[in-house]
Design an enzyme around this catalytic site. Structure first.
Site, short mmCIF file in Angstrom:
data_model
loop_
_atom_site.label_atom_id
_atom_site.label_comp_id
_atom_site.label_asym_id
_atom_site.label_seq_id
_atom_site.Cartn_x
_atom_site.Cartn_y
_atom_site.Cartn_z
N HIS A 95 0.85 -1.31 0.22
CA HIS A 95 0.14 -0.05 -0.22
C HIS A 95 0.76 0.79 -0.20
O HIS A 95 0.34 2.23 -0.63
CB HIS A 95 -0.70 -0.06 1.19
CG HIS A 95 -2.03 0.97 1.57
ND1 HIS A 95 -2.81 0.94 0.88
CD2 HIS A 95 -1.69 2.42 1.78
CE1 HIS A 95 -3.60 2.44 1.32
NE2 HIS A 95 -2.58 2.84 1.51
N GLU A 96 1.61 1.36 1.28
CA GLU A 96 3.12 2.05 0.80
C GLU A 96 3.71 2.36 -0.31
O GLU A 96 3.57 3.97 -0.66
CB GLU A 96 3.37 2.82 2.57
CG GLU A 96 2.69 2.20 3.69
CD GLU A 96 1.89 3.92 3.27
OE1 GLU A 96 1.97 4.52 3.30
OE2 GLU A 96 0.17 3.01 4.22
N HIS A 107 1.70 4.83 -2.73
CA HIS A 107 1.64 5.94 -2.69
C HIS A 107 3.17 6.36 -3.00
O HIS A 107 3.44 7.87 -3.78
CB HIS A 107 1.38 5.80 -1.28
CG HIS A 107 -0.20 6.31 -0.81
ND1 HIS A 107 -0.84 6.64 -1.34
CD2 HIS A 107 -0.48 5.72 0.62
CE1 HIS A 107 -1.94 6.77 -0.72
NE2 HIS A 107 -1.59 6.12 0.61
N GLU A 158 -4.79 8.00 -3.04
CA GLU A 158 -4.92 6.64 -2.58
C GLU A 158 -5.70 5.82 -3.81
O GLU A 158 -5.47 4.58 -3.55
CB GLU A 158 -6.70 6.92 -1.49
CG GLU A 158 -7.08 6.07 -0.93
CD GLU A 158 -5.80 4.95 0.41
OE1 GLU A 158 -5.07 5.99 0.12
OE2 GLU A 158 -6.34 4.47 0.76
ZN ZN Z 1 -3.56 5.10 1.35
#
Ligand code: ZN
Length: 526
Positions: free
Chosen positions: A287-288, A291, A317
Site C-alpha cells: 500500500h505505502e 503512494h 489513494e
Molecule cells: Zn493510503
C-alpha cells in the site's frame, strides 16, 4: 505594434517568474515541514515534542504569510489578465489565465484556489481550530480508553461548530459539508462522491450478505505463526525491490501507523511489523509503495510547483489501493511472491499460492474496526462515517445522537452491532483532528483504482502473466504516462477522463469485487 507586443510578453514572463519563485518558496517551506513531520513519527526521541511543535508551527505561519501576502494576490491578478473581469473572460470563452501557457495557467489555478481559501478564513479561527483539536486529541484518547463518549462529546460539539464557521467564511452560500469536503478533494464535487458511495452501499450490502451466507471454506491460516521482525523487514525490502521502488529516492522505516511522505526526489515509506501478522506487514508495505511510487513518478522539473505535486487524496489513494488490491491481493502476485517469501520464511514451505490468495482475501464479516476491515466491508465503514459527519456538519444530527446512530447503521449495513463506543464511534482519530470530509477519499480512491486498472488493461492487455513473472514495468509505465507525470496539471475529473475515457464511476470496482468474491465464495448470483 510588434514591439509593444514583445514588451508585454516580456513583462508577463517576468511576472510569472516572480510568481513561480514565490510558489517555490511556499512549497519548500512545506516540504521542509514534511521532513520534520516524518522525523517526528519515525526518528525523534519522545521528549523532542516541545521544540518540534514550535518548529512546525513557525514553518506553518511562514508558509501562510507567504501565500496570503498582498503581493501574492497582486501577482495572481496580473497573471489572470489584470483589469479583465471574470464575466468578460467567461463571455469570450477564455479560462481565467487565458494568455498563459497551459502549464502556467494550471499553477495559477491551483495557487488561486489556495489563496482564496486561506485569505477568507480569519487567522484567529484557524488558530482556535488548531488549539481545539490539539486539546481534543487527549480527550478522545481517554474517552476511547475508558469507553466514555460523554468525555469527548463537548469537544466534538465545539469542533463541529468551529468547522461550520470555517466553511461559512469560505462560502456562506454553500453546503458547509461540501466546503469541508473540498479541503481534501477540491475538484470532485460532493454530489459525485455521494452518488459513488450510495452505489457502493446499495451493491455491497447484498454482496456481503451473500458472503455471510456462503458455505465456502476458505483457507485462512496460511500465514498463522510467529515471524521475526528482522526477517519481516528483509521481506518488506524484497516487496519493494520486486515492485520497482527507487531506493535512490527513498527509504524504508517503521512507524506505528504506516504512512509515506516526501517529494519526487525523496519519497519515503514506513511500515509496521507485528510478530503474528506477516500478511498485514506485506499488504501495508505494498500500500505505502503505491503512494511513494506515485510521488517518485511526479516530474522532476515540476518540483516546487503544483505541476510536481500529487493530485489530492483520492488519486493518491487510488495508487496505493491499485497496488495493494489489484496487484498484491491477486493470484498471480502470490504465484510470483510466495517463493520469495519462502526464502525468508521456510515455514511457508507447505503454503500454496491459492492458500495465500485466499488468506489475503478473507472477508471479515463480523469485524467492527475500520482499519482491520477487508477490501469489501471496508467501504461500508466509510459510508457510515460519511453519512454521520455530513449530517453533523449540516446540523441534521446532534453530537449526542452519534453513538446510537453509529450502532444502528452498523447493524443495518454490516449486520453487527458494537457493544461499546470504544469499538464504535470512538475508534478513529480523524474527528478529534477536526477532519470532517476526509473519510470518503479512501473509498473514492478504491473505486478509482479499479477504474484505472481496467483502463490500463484495456490499453496494455491483461497484466496477469507479467505479474506472475514479477514484471510490473508495463503497468507502472501506464500509470506514469497517464497519472504521475501530470502532477496537478489537470483538475481531477479531467485527469480521470483523459486516463480512462469516462468520469469517476463505481462500475469497475463493483464488477471487480462481484467477480472476485463471487468466485472465492461460490456465490450463485454473482
Ligand atoms: Zn493510503
Amino acid at each position: 505594434m510588434a514591439t509593444d507586443q514583445a514588451r508585454s510578453d516580456a513583462s508577463e514572463a517576468d511576472t510569472y517568474d516572480r510568481f513561480e519563485e514565490r510558489v517555490q518558496r511556499i512549497s519548500n517551506v512545506g516540504n521542509a515541514a514534511g521532513i520534520l513531520g516524518w522525523d517526528q513519527e519515525v526518528m525523534m526521541p519522545d521528549e523532542g515534542t516541545p521544540a518540534r511543535a514550535q518548529q512546525l508551527s513557525t514553518l506553518s505561519s511562514i508558509s501562510h504569510e507567504l501565500l496570503t501576502a498582498d503581493e501574492t494576490g497582486e501577482l495572481l491578478a496580473e497573471l489572470e489578465g489584470g483589469e479583465t473581469t471574470a464575466s468578460s473572460r467567461e463571455a469570450s470563452g477564455e479560462t481565467a489565465s487565458g494568455d498563459l501557457e497551459s502549464d502556467q495557467a494550471a499553477v495559477v489555478r491551483e495557487i488561486r484556489r489556495r489563496y482564496d481559501r486561506e485569505t477568507s478564513v480569519p487567522q484567529e479561527l484557524v488558530e482556535e481550530i488548531s488549539a481545539t483539536s490539539s486539546n481534543a486529541h487527549p480527550k478522545w484518547k481517554q474517552a476511547k480508553e475508558e469507553d466514555d463518549f460523554e468525555h469527548f462529546a463537548p469537544t466534538l460539539e465545539k469542533l463541529v461548530d468551529l468547522k461550520r464557521e470555517y466553511a461559512n467564511h469560505i462560502d456562506p452560500d454553500a453546503d458547509p459539508y461540501a466546503v469541508l469536503f473540498a479541503d481534501y478533494e477540491p475538484y470532485i464535487d460532493l454530489e459525485t462522491a455521494e452518488r459513488v458511495l450510495e452505489r457502493l452501499r446499495e451493491n455491497l450490502v447484498p454482496l456481503i450478505d451473500a458472503v455471510q451466507d456462503s458455505d465456502a471454506d476458505l483457507t485462512t491460516d496460511a500465514f498463522a505463526g510467529a515471524f521475526d521482525d528482522d526477517d519481516q523487514e528483509a521481506l518488506a525490502r524484497d516487496v519493494l525491490d520486486s515492485l520497482g521502488y527507487d531506493w535512490g529516492r527513498g527509504r524504508l522505516d517503521t512507524a506505528p501507523h504506516p504512512f509515506s511522505s516526501g517529494t519526487q526526489f525523496d519519497a519515503r515509506v514506513t511500515t509496521r511489523f507485528e510478530e503474528d501478522d506477516l500478511l498485514g506487514s506485506i499488504t501495508s508495505t505494498i500500500h505505502e509503495f503505491g503512494h511513494a511510487n506515485y510521488t517518485q513518478g511526479l516530474p522532476d522539473d515540476g518540483y516546487g510547483t503544483p505541476l510536481g505535486e500529487a493530485r489530492d487524496l483520492s488519486v493518491h489513494e487510488s495508487q496505493s489501493r491499485l497496488w495493494e488490491n489489484h496487484v498484491g491481493r491477486s493470484r498471480p502476485f502470490w504465484e510470483h511472491f510466495l517463493p520469495i517469501a519462502r526464502e525468508r520464511f521456510p515455514e511457508l514451505e507447505d503454503v500454496t499460492p491459492e492458500e495465500a490468495y485466499e488468506a489475503a482475501n478473507q472477508v471479515h464479516d463480523d469485524n467492527l474496526i475500520r482499519v482491520e476491515a477487508d477490501e469489501l466491508t471496508y467501504h461500508l465503514h466509510i459510508v457510515i462515517r460519511f453519512e454521520i459527519e455530513r449530517d453533523l456538519i449540516r446540523g441534521d444530527l446532534e453530537v449526542s445522537e452519534v453513538p446510537e446512530v453509529w450502532n444502528d447503521k452498523y447493524e443495518e449495513y454490516l449486520g453487527v452491532r458494537p457493544e461499546t463506543d470504544a469499538e464504535g464511534c470512538l475508534q478513529d482519530i480523524h474527528w478529534s483532528h477536526g477532519d470532517f470530509g476526509y473519510f470518503s477519499t479512501y473509498s473514492l480512491g478504491s473505486v478509482l483504482a479499479a477504474q484505472l486498472y481496467a483502463a490500463a488493461e484495456d490499453d496494455c492487455g491483461d497484466f496477469d502473466d507479467g505479474i506472475r513473472r514479477g514484471e510490473f514495468d508495463e503497468l507502472n509505465g501506464w500509470l506514469r504516462e497517464n497519472i504521475h507525470r501530470h502532477g496537478k496539471r489537470y483538475v481531477t475529473p479531467d485527469l480521470i477522463e483523459r486516463a480512462t475515457g469516462e468520469g469517476l464511476t463505481a462500475d469497475h470496482f463493483l464488477a471487480y469485487v462481484e467477480s472476485k468474491y463471487g468466485e472465492l465464495y461460490d456465490l450463485e448470483d454473482y
